[in-house]
Write an enzyme that holds these catalytic residues in place. Structure first.
Site, PDB file in Angstrom:
ATOM      1  N   GLU A 115      -3.549  -5.199 -29.877  1.00  0.00           N
ATOM      2  CA  GLU A 115      -2.085  -5.151 -30.482  1.00  0.00           C
ATOM      3  C   GLU A 115      -1.334  -3.813 -29.825  1.00  0.00           C
ATOM      4  O   GLU A 115      -0.236  -4.201 -29.470  1.00  0.00           O
ATOM      5  CB  GLU A 115      -1.990  -4.852 -32.171  1.00  0.00           C
ATOM      6  CG  GLU A 115      -2.913  -5.739 -32.935  1.00  0.00           C
ATOM      7  CD  GLU A 115      -2.431  -7.284 -32.685  1.00  0.00           C
ATOM      8  OE1 GLU A 115      -1.487  -7.567 -32.124  1.00  0.00           O
ATOM      9  OE2 GLU A 115      -3.456  -8.058 -32.968  1.00  0.00           O
TER      10      GLU A 115
ATOM     11  N   TYR B 113      -4.814 -17.692 -25.436  1.00  0.00           N
ATOM     12  CA  TYR B 113      -5.600 -16.591 -25.509  1.00  0.00           C
ATOM     13  C   TYR B 113      -6.701 -16.247 -24.347  1.00  0.00           C
ATOM     14  O   TYR B 113      -6.471 -15.510 -23.548  1.00  0.00           O
ATOM     15  CB  TYR B 113      -6.271 -16.089 -26.651  1.00  0.00           C
ATOM     16  CG  TYR B 113      -5.434 -15.971 -27.957  1.00  0.00           C
ATOM     17  CD1 TYR B 113      -4.705 -16.663 -28.575  1.00  0.00           C
ATOM     18  CD2 TYR B 113      -5.195 -14.670 -28.470  1.00  0.00           C
ATOM     19  CE1 TYR B 113      -4.040 -16.486 -29.777  1.00  0.00           C
ATOM     20  CE2 TYR B 113      -4.493 -14.184 -29.619  1.00  0.00           C
ATOM     21  CZ  TYR B 113      -3.837 -15.144 -30.243  1.00  0.00           C
ATOM     22  OH  TYR B 113      -3.062 -14.821 -31.143  1.00  0.00           O
TER      23      TYR B 113
HETATM   24  N1  BES Z   1       0.364 -11.982 -32.289  1.00  0.00           N
HETATM   25  C1  BES Z   1      -0.889 -12.373 -32.739  1.00  0.00           C
HETATM   26  C2  BES Z   1      -0.775 -12.845 -34.134  1.00  0.00           C
HETATM   27  C3  BES Z   1      -0.171 -14.056 -34.184  1.00  0.00           C
HETATM   28  C4  BES Z   1      -0.130 -14.897 -33.278  1.00  0.00           C
HETATM   29  C5  BES Z   1       0.667 -14.288 -35.288  1.00  0.00           C
HETATM   30  C6  BES Z   1       0.750 -16.329 -33.572  1.00  0.00           C
HETATM   31  C7  BES Z   1       1.395 -15.630 -35.505  1.00  0.00           C
HETATM   32  C8  BES Z   1       1.245 -16.615 -34.875  1.00  0.00           C
HETATM   33  C9  BES Z   1      -1.756 -10.757 -32.690  1.00  0.00           C
HETATM   34  O1  BES Z   1      -1.411 -10.267 -31.521  1.00  0.00           O
HETATM   35  C10 BES Z   1      -3.204 -11.589 -32.314  1.00  0.00           C
HETATM   36  O2  BES Z   1      -3.329 -12.329 -31.594  1.00  0.00           O
HETATM   37  N2  BES Z   1      -4.098 -11.445 -33.472  1.00  0.00           N
HETATM   38  C11 BES Z   1      -5.452 -11.779 -33.493  1.00  0.00           C
HETATM   39  C12 BES Z   1      -6.249 -10.668 -33.010  1.00  0.00           C
HETATM   40  C13 BES Z   1      -6.557 -10.542 -31.634  1.00  0.00           C
HETATM   41  C14 BES Z   1      -7.714  -9.465 -31.384  1.00  0.00           C
HETATM   42  C15 BES Z   1      -6.998 -12.027 -30.889  1.00  0.00           C
HETATM   43  C16 BES Z   1      -5.855 -12.095 -34.861  1.00  0.00           C
HETATM   44  O3  BES Z   1      -5.317 -11.929 -35.613  1.00  0.00           O
HETATM   45  O4  BES Z   1      -7.011 -12.660 -35.108  1.00  0.00           O
HETATM   46 ZN    ZN Z   2      -2.163 -11.067 -29.656  1.00  0.00          ZN
END
Ligand code: BES
Ligand code: ZN
Length: 581
Positions: A282, A367
């Site tokens: 984050e 990702y």
């Molecule tokens: N920005 C994302 C969360 C998100 C993505 C919210 C798409 C709504 C739509 C956040 O940065 C994220 O990727 N969170 C991941 C954790 C990360 C360590 C891969 C999660 O929530 O699992």
């Molecule tokens: Zn993210």
């Protein structure tokens, strides 16, 4: 600028530049109501202002002098909400919209029993991808950056926080906030509840409920080191403060990169700092995503792929190569597992989202495949050159929203064109537009995880005690994820007796174990499955558990879901409704 399929706005004609909120948060009726003043830039003087609104009750629209302006709320389009059209007078440079946001969208109102303290309700917002329009009428497109200010009123004893500079309370019971840097609307965020704060450093600290804040402070104590490591890699942190808000477990994501204030799930509080890569992730978004933002949701990999790569580099700096390598091996396996079930068109980085919700593009592909693409570039051009390239990307596009085409142009100009013999080893088309993983995708390896494979095989073969004394969370995860589902309930019973997985306090290990337990019909874990599904709202955990339940016992899956559903955020229910039918 590429057209955003997921917004009704026409910013090339009239564009919102600033949002000024004045809202009452009413926990009794679970509604936010008040006004949003929108300051405008008008390119086409004859054009109306077109906004996104979903589930909002629009009471009035007024000009700066208070005179009413005509507006029409168009028809709701699935997932996108409705266009809100405001007729502007020639001199209007702002309008103020009086409205009310009730119902479920970005805002989740938690009952007291869903909090750690158990006595006060709690509210938070989740804007990404296109939910900000469910609590603020605005141009909800990541290409339309805005500055914002806010005045919030809430009951005594509650503390509101936002993704903004906190200006405090003026003695009138209203809390004020200011975000002077232009951000995409999905990053406007608030939370409100009984909150306490503890600092890590001059510029960084953690918010959480009073009974959680000490544990959170202890777990996240490396945050300032992470910020320094990030700055050393890719340039100064440009947002002033960096705080983390640890939310109640209903929070639907692991983390959300709201600027100045990351929102995080309490399931990262494992007690041993083993899950803090989420904070690295984050935090990394402060560059990739918040400073340089995907212009449309097709370009989501520019946010997440860059961020995963950056996260891994931060982890390597702060916790060393072995930890980062283990996390990369685990991530690669998760990607391959998920990709095996994805349609070919969804395995593509620059994904086509015509007629689909942004969430449908939110797989591990942007990702992990995104991060592997950047790793491949690092491998080809060397760390020194690649790091300068990335720092230049963030610096040269700061506070801009960017498309995949713009990145490709930058990549050609800065790296590929100058080194054709190196560039010949890169199949750019395969990386961006073809399904699957290109053959040249870098492979991370970890000796520690290889030893875990050997230990697991020995245990399952009945060779007796295996040496697991100093294993980390990553090793345990690798261990559990590698147990075949057809190992049988008796094998799981032996594993549980030896290692106590059903009682694990580590949410990642527990989730991996419970998924296995469901698939292996290990009934001794049933009660834990149920309590976990009731307590935790994090979609990453809910989805695999419900999917496993669905495969084995669809009736039980649906029955559990029906009971747990009222506890989940709208982003979780919309994904799970799709899964469970
Ligand atoms: N920005 C994302 C969360 C998100 C993505 C919210 C798409 C709504 C739509 C956040 O940065 C994220 O990727 N969170 C991941 C954790 C990360 C360590 C891969 C999660 O929530 O699992
Ligand atoms: Zn993210």
């Amino acid at each position: 600028m590429a057209r955003d399929l997921h917004s009704h706005a026409e910013p090339e004609r009239v564009r919102v530049r600033h949002v000024e909120l004045d809202l009452d948060l009413d926990f009794d009726v679970r509604a936010a109501s008040g006004t949003a003043e929108l300051r405008l830039e008008r390119t086409d003087p004859a054009a109306p202002l077109v906004l996104d609104a979903a589930g909002l009750e629009i009471e009035a629209v007024r000009a700066a002098d208070g005179a009413p302006r005509d507006f029409t709320l168009g028809e709701e389009v699935a997932a996108l909400g409705a266009p809100l059209r405001v007729a502007l007078a020639p001199d209007d440079t702002s309008v103020t919209i009086a409205y009310r946001a009730a119902g479920s969208g970005a805002l989740q109102w938690l009952a007291p029993e869903q909090t750690a303290g158990g006595e006060h309700p709690f509210l938070f917002s989740q804007g990404q991808a296109i939910l900000t329009r469910t609590w603020i009428p605005l141009q909800d497109s990541p290409g339309v950056r805005v500055t914002y200010g806010a005045t919030l009123r809430c009951p005594a004893g509650f503390t509101p926080v936002m993704s903004a500079e906190q200006l405090g309370e003026d003695g009138d019971g209203a809390f004020r906030f200011r975000m002077p840097q232009a951000i995409p609307p999905y990053l406007i965020a608030l939370a409100c509840g009984e909150l306490a704060f503890r600092s890590f450093s001059e510029r960084s600290g953690v918010w959480a409920e009073p009974s959680v804040v000490d544990a959170a402070h202890d777990e996240l104590r490396d945050t300032e080191d992470m910020i320094r490591a990030a700055e050393g890699l890719f340039g100064a942190y440009r947002w002033g403060r960096y705080d983390v808000l640890v939310l109640p477990p209903a929070f639907p994501f692991g983390g959300m990169e709201n600027p100045r204030l990351t929102f995080a799930t309490p399931t990262i509080l494992a007690g041993d700092r083993s899950l803090v890569s989420l904070v690295a992730h984050e935090l990394a978004h402060s560059w990739s995503g918040n400073l340089v933002t995907n212009a449309t949701w097709r370009d989501f990999w520019l946010n997440e792929g860059f961020t995963v790569y950056f996260e891994q580099r931060i982890m390597e700096e702060v916790f060393g190569r072995e930890r980062s390598a283990m996390e990369q091996v685990l991530a690669r396996r998760a990607l391959e597992r998920e990709m095996a079930d994805l349609a070919p068109e969804d395995q593509v980085l620059h994904v086509d989202l015509e007629g689909r919700a942004p969430e449908e593009g939110c797989t591990l592909v942007p990702y992990e495949k995104g991060a592997l693409f950047l790793r491949r570039l690092e491998e080809l051009f060397g760390r020194g050159r690649f790091d300068r390239f990335l720092a230049g990307w963030f610096d040269g596009h700061a506070f801009e929203s960017v498309t995949t085409a713009e990145f490709v142009a930058y990549l050609r100009r800065e790296l590929l064109d100058g080194s054709p013999e190196v560039a010949a080893n890169l199949d750019l088309e395969a990386w961006l537009s073809e399904p699957g993983l290109p053959a040249d995708a870098p492979v991370a390896t970890s000796d520690a995880l290889d030893r875990v494979d050997a230990a697991r095989a020995a245990f399952l073969a009945g060779d007796g005690g295996v040496e697991t004394g100093a294993w980390t969370t990553q090793e345990w995860l690798h261990f559990v994820e590698g147990v075949p589902a057809d190992a049988g309930a008796a094998a799981l019973d032996k594993l549980d007796a030896a290692f106590g997985f059903t009682a694990s306090g580590n949410a990642e290990i527990l989730c991996a174990w419970l998924r296995l337990a469901i698939r292996a019909r290990y009934a001794a874990a049933d009660a834990r499955v149920e309590s976990f599904l009731f307590e935790v709202g994090r979609l990453k955990f809910l989805r695999p558990l419900y999917a496993a339940l669905l495969e084995l016992d669809a009736a039980r899956a649906r029955e559990l879901y029906a009971r747990a559903r009222p506890r989940y955020h709208a982003v979780s229910t919309s994904a799970l409704d799709r899964l469970l039918g």
